[in-house]
Write a protein that holds these residues in place. Structure first.
Motif, PDB file in Angstrom:
ATOM      1  N   ASN A  95       0.914  -1.018   0.146  1.00  7.95           N
ATOM      2  CA  ASN A  95      -0.289  -0.133  -0.291  1.00  7.95           C
ATOM      3  C   ASN A  95       0.628   1.269   0.074  1.00  7.95           C
ATOM      4  O   ASN A  95       0.385   2.192  -0.398  1.00  7.95           O
ATOM      5  N   ASP A 139       2.412   1.811  -2.031  1.00 11.95           N
ATOM      6  CA  ASP A 139       2.997   1.952  -3.790  1.00 11.95           C
ATOM      7  C   ASP A 139       1.908   3.651  -3.878  1.00 11.95           C
ATOM      8  O   ASP A 139       1.907   4.148  -4.569  1.00 11.95           O
ATOM      9  N   TRP A 140       0.817   3.710  -3.263  1.00 14.96           N
ATOM     10  CA  TRP A 140      -0.247   4.843  -3.503  1.00 14.96           C
ATOM     11  C   TRP A 140      -0.422   5.563  -2.332  1.00 14.96           C
ATOM     12  O   TRP A 140       0.012   7.190  -2.352  1.00 14.96           O
ATOM     13  N   GLU A 169       2.494   8.544  -2.659  1.00 14.17           N
ATOM     14  CA  GLU A 169       1.797   9.483  -3.747  1.00 14.17           C
ATOM     15  C   GLU A 169       1.836  10.829  -3.313  1.00 14.17           C
ATOM     16  O   GLU A 169       1.730  11.657  -3.887  1.00 14.17           O
ATOM     17  N   ASP A 172      -7.388   1.829   0.856  1.00 18.89           N
ATOM     18  CA  ASP A 172      -6.770   0.248  -0.146  1.00 18.89           C
ATOM     19  C   ASP A 172      -7.663   0.078  -1.058  1.00 18.89           C
ATOM     20  O   ASP A 172      -7.813  -0.661  -1.665  1.00 18.89           O
ATOM     21  N   LYS A 196      -8.625   1.618  -3.844  1.00 19.46           N
ATOM     22  CA  LYS A 196      -6.973   1.387  -5.416  1.00 19.46           C
ATOM     23  C   LYS A 196      -7.010   0.059  -5.782  1.00 19.46           C
ATOM     24  O   LYS A 196      -6.901  -0.531  -6.692  1.00 19.46           O
TER      25      LYS A 196
END
Length: 402
Positions: free
Chosen positions: A127, A129-130, A133, A181, A184
């Motif tokens: 998580n 990964d998002w 950002e 999550d 996503k």
RNA sequence: GGGGGUGUGCCCGAGUGGUUAAAGGGGCUUGGCUGUAACCCAAGUGCGUAAGCUACGUUGGUUCGAAUCCAACCGCCCCCA
């Protein structure tokens, strides 16, 4: 529409405490069949502890059942959420981990998880990964999606708040992260223990806010630990690790209270419901022995299961000594006139952590040399090669003279 | 920002100047019992062979003597703003 649950639907819903909602799950299930498109089954795990136990394995096993029914497993490693710390069911703030620790833990976590899940059919996400950002503004916007009142409805926060215990602000963010999550990965179903209910349900809200179809939340019972009362947890010292040795898994399983056997069978093994009933009808010792063997077989193999049982019978049922004992090479400087002080020997062999503790063990009559009790703490004993030193019922060392 | 609390051994928790290594409980260890590494029962539970040493958030003080009194600091909680 008349939904006729097929066999795998029954398998997949078996053991669940709540399904929010079952109608939605049926609908999704049917649609998935009609469209030939697997459902996305989400399980998020925070690798806070590198050691998995059979309690952790419960949702993993459930995920595996979904896989076997042809659905898509989505395993989320909570590398960011682990840095926040899930407050669920906690009476104090979880210690937070550094990102490096988490990545390290995740490695060993996955190795163990693949004992249960089919790796080739699992979609693995991190998580971070998002979350990495996201800007601070994004985070604030995320926080705006729920209210303090809703957070405080939770029983665990409620308790802490009224008990004057601290609730750190970041703990409010955890459920939002978990819910995000779900957005996503576009989860169809999210799995979790009953203690995850709040977090799971928040996922439904966020998904709806994002214009997605809300996920179905399936909660699973928390497996009790070997003490039979509290949930299994390493910190309570009542857990059976899936990487434990066969002997340990067997022994620990034998120590669970009889009443806990049914839960263990349904939640921790893959036996069918009818098989379980059959086993529970046996006398408790045989039944528990079977359970213990089944668990060892699950995480090791058949041969290990048999050996573990033999070891158990030998050591505990008969009070004897096991076949393979760790060796301890007696250091020459311990000897005076060929004799060694029993207390020192026990400590040096690693069977007690201090001289005082060793002395207590001796005085309590827990120390034996080749089955002969040594209960004098001042005793100097003569050793011979291959002697077995024993403390209590389960600690042994084979002495080796150099 | 103002006021009030609080910090004890692995954990919870009693203890407000001296027989306090520190009550009680949990946990843990050992023994007994048992089909069981469960239950139950009993004992033990800082370190050191010993003399002794170390320990009640931290530091410094008062005192013959402090976990207990004082000061500052650090952490946490509550109330008011």
């Amino acid at each position: 529409m008349g939904f006729v649950p097929d066999e795998s639907f029954q398998e997949v819903t078996r053991g669940a405490v709540t399904i929010d909602t079952e109608e939605e799950l049926q609908k999704k299930w049917q649609a998935s069949k009609d469209r030939q498109q697997p459902l996305r089954i989400k399980l998020g795990v925070d690798p806070t502890n590198p050691q998995l136990h059979v309690g952790h394995a419960v949702p993993l096993r459930k995920m595996r059942q979904f896989q076997d029914a042809g659905h898509q497993a989505v395993l989320i490693i909570g590398d960011y959420t682990a840095c926040v710390g899930d407050p669920s069911g906690r009476d104090k703030t979880r210690p937070t981990l550094t990102h490096d620790q988490v990545r390290e833990n995740a490695e060993t976590y996955l190795q163990q998880a693949w004992k249960i899940l089919d790796k080739d059919r699992t979609e693995l996400c991190w998580n971070g990964d998002w979350f990495r950002e996201m800007s601070f503004l994004d985070v604030i916007a995320l926080c705006g999606r729920t209210t303090v009142a809703r957070q405080l409805e939770r029983d665990d926060f409620q308790k802490r708040f009224s008990g004057g215990l601290p609730i750190n602000l970041h703990e409010f963010i955890y459920p939002l992260m978990q819910a995000w999550d779900s957005v996503k990965v576009r989860a169809d179903v999210e799995l979790g223990g009953t203690d995850q209910t709040f977090n799971l349900l928040l996922g439904r809200d966020l998904m709806r806010q994002e214009g997605l179809e809300a996920q179905v939340c399936m909660t699973l019972p928390l497996l009790v630990g070997t003490d039979g009362s509290r949930k299994m947890s390493k910190t309570y010292g009542n857990s059976i690790g899936i990487t434990d040795s066969p002997e340990e898994i067997f022994g620990k399983t034998m120590s669970i209270p009889d009443e806990a056997m049914r839960d263990y069978f349904t939640l921790a093994t893959d036996l069918s419901l009818s098989e379980i009933e059959e086993k529970l009808a046996l006398n408790p010792r045989e039944c528990k022995g079977f359970l213990a063997r089944t668990l060892v077989r699950l995480y090791h193999d058949e041969a290990a299961a048999e050996a573990a049982e033999q070891h158990f019978v030998q050591v505990f049922s008969k009070g004897g000594i096991p076949d393979d004992i760790e060796e301890y090479a007696v250091q020459g400087d311990l000897l005076e006139d060929g004799k060694v002080w029993i207390v020192k020997l026990v400590v040096e062999a690693g069977l007690s952590s201090s001289n005082n503790e060793a002395r207590r063990n001796v005085q309590a009559g827990g120390v034996r040399l080749d089955d002969l009790r040594v209960d004098d703490a001042d005793a100097r004993v003569e050793l011979s090669d291959g002697m077995v030193l024993r403390v209590g019922k389960r600690k042994f060392r084979k002495l080796k003279l150099v």
